[in-house]
Design an enzyme around this catalytic site. Structure first.
Site, PDB file in Angstrom:
ATOM      1  CD  GLU A 324      -3.066  -0.964   2.854  1.00 47.27           C
ATOM      2  OE1 GLU A 324      -3.748  -2.099   3.273  1.00 47.27           O
ATOM      3  OE2 GLU A 324      -2.236  -0.369   2.836  1.00 47.27           O
ATOM      4  CB  CYS A 325       0.268   4.664   0.323  1.00 47.23           C
ATOM      5  SG  CYS A 325       0.841   6.221  -0.210  1.00 47.23           S
ATOM      6  N   GLY A 326       2.838   3.921   0.269  1.00 48.06           N
ATOM      7  CA  GLY A 326       4.763   3.526   0.707  1.00 48.06           C
ATOM      8  C   GLY A 326       5.237   2.561   0.371  1.00 48.06           C
ATOM      9  CB  SER A 420      -3.151   0.296  -5.139  1.00 44.62           C
ATOM     10  OG  SER A 420      -3.795   0.013  -3.922  1.00 44.62           O
TER      11      SER A 420
END
Length: 448
Positions: A324-326, A420
């Site tokens: 997720e993200c990072g 994502s």
């Protein structure tokens, strides 16, 4: 089970400063304090956790059902003297201009939690009473039991404002926070978290707490509270670990909803924490990897090749992963920071993560898995949140992981990787965790 909410009239009014200071002050009085944060914020719960010594939990009435919110507050407040819920934005600000959905007000109503309203002195006179009165009358079902005035320039001015509010609003003004530049906590933006817990941050919180003890009637706040217990549904889970899931957790990766770990455990996973930043590789006996958001761009030069190669080899061998993200950025081929410096990342995803000065996305999102998503399927109403300053330049096409409610494509699938920008909240639909754990278990049985 005493509890109250610190809510504000608007963003920037001083909620976090006052919440953190009150937590510290109550803890110094010998109380066990539990923190909660309204909304999807990852930063403020970290403040709470450092001050109270207990993990703070997010309460979000957009992503979570009302009973789930009550269950969370009930569960983590059982063994404490005082629970403090920090609001988000203004008290009535949420996902809609036409309802309280997703707002601090909604959380207060769902949990029957009285509100300590923070209102800014500004350059107001009697008008400050009209402001407080408006917040009281907006939703009469809420209990605004008291007020703290922030950014007050003098004791004389405070007494005038206090008199104006108490003469009109039938509520007590418990005190004030003086206007002082040193009371400002670090900017809640990229680069914040590594500073939490250092001497400067600790000194600031100590100063705030010391001041509030002198300018706020802390004992009267505590004595006022007579909050009813929160009814919660009993869990039917018999927790028995069947798989181990590695969780990347350090200064570079620490944006997680605490409930996600608990739900993984409830569905048979043991969470094993490791630090890529310290050069630790995925434990060999782990059957899956969960790598959340954080600040990989701040530590891009510090990730060892050993770590990146280990993750790449394990993923290529089929290790199930949620990134997720990072974590999504970390799995890319390359990361370009805000100064244009380029850094090699894990290299699993054919993509370049590029940092920007401007915020690229901030939104709630509702998802359904795409047909390509073989780890999580037939699960709907998955909710999450996006907040990121980077964008991802894809060098090659990959199938999407999800469809958003507006039919747009979200995230990517590579082998057994779901990646994502979305921070998924597993409590929005526990089948996310259930299917991920089941897939990790299935993958492990194939490997053995």
């Amino acid at each position: 089970m005493k509890r109250f909410m610190v809510a504000g009239t608007h963003t920037g009014v001083g909620k976090t400063t006052i919440t953190t200071g009150l937590m510290s002050a109550f803890k110094q009085k010998g109380l066990t304090v539990q923190g909660y944060k309204c909304g999807p914020d990852f930063i403020d719960p970290t403040f709470h956790s450092v001050v109270t010594g207990r993990k703070s939990h997010n309460l979000d009435s957009y992503m979570l059902r009302e009973q789930t919110i009550r269950n969370i507050v009930s569960k983590y407040s059982k063994d404490v003297d005082l629970s403090i819920i920090e609001g988000m934005m203004g008290l009535y600000d949420g996902v809609s201009f036409l309802s309280d959905e997703g707002s601090s007000a909604h959380i207060s109503e769902v949990t029957e939690t009285p509100i300590l309203l923070i209102v800014e002195a500004g350059q107001k006179a009697r008008s400050i009473a009209a402001e407080v009165l408006g917040f009281q009358q907006m939703n009469p079902r809420l209990k605004i039991f008291g007020v703290i005035i922030s950014k007050v320039s003098s004791v004389t001015y405070y007494e005038l404002l206090k008199g104006a509010i108490e003469s009109v609003c039938n509520t007590k003004v418990f005190g004030y926070l003086p206007f002082h530049s040193s009371f400002k906590l670090p900017e809640r933006h990229l680069g914040l978290i590594p500073a939490v817990g250092d001497s400067d941050w600790d000194d600031t919180v100590h100063q705030i707490s010391k001041t509030l003890v002198q300018t706020v009637d802390i004992q009267s706040i505590y004595d006022y509270l007579n909050t009813p217990p929160i009814p919660s549904a009993k869990s039917n889970y018999e927790i028995q670990s069947t798989v181990k899931i590695a969780v990347a957790y350090d200064a570079a990766f620490h944006f997680y909803y605490e409930e996600n770990f608990e739900i993984l455990r409830q569905h048979g996973a043991e969470c094993v924490y490791f630090s890529p930043l310290k050069g630790e590789i995925i434990p060999s006996d782990c059957h899956g990897l969960y790598i959340g958001g954080g600040f990989p761009e701040h530590f891009a030069s510090q990730f060892s090749n050993k770590v990146k190669l280990d993750i790449k080899d394990r993923v290529e061998a089929g290790l199930p992963v949620i990134a997720e993200c990072g974590g999504f950025m970390f799995l890319a081929k390359e990361l370009i920071d805000g100064q244009g410096n380029k850094f090699d990342m894990v290299g699993i995803l054919p993509a370049i993560a590029r940092m920007n000065e401007q915020l690229q996305a901030i939104r709630y999102i509702e998802l359904s898995p795409s047909p390509h998503n073989h780890m999580i399927s037939n699960v709907h109403n998955i909710k999450g949140h996006e907040f990121h300053y980077s964008n991802m330049d894809m060098l090659d096409s990959l199938p999407p992981a999800f469809f958003a409610s507006d039919h747009s494509l979200v995230g990517y699938i590579y082998k057994n990787v779901i990646a994502s920008y979305v921070h998924l909240h597993f409590a929005s639909n526990e089948n996310i965790a259930k299917q991920f754990v089941r897939y990790c278990k299935h993958h492990n049985s194939l490997q053995t």
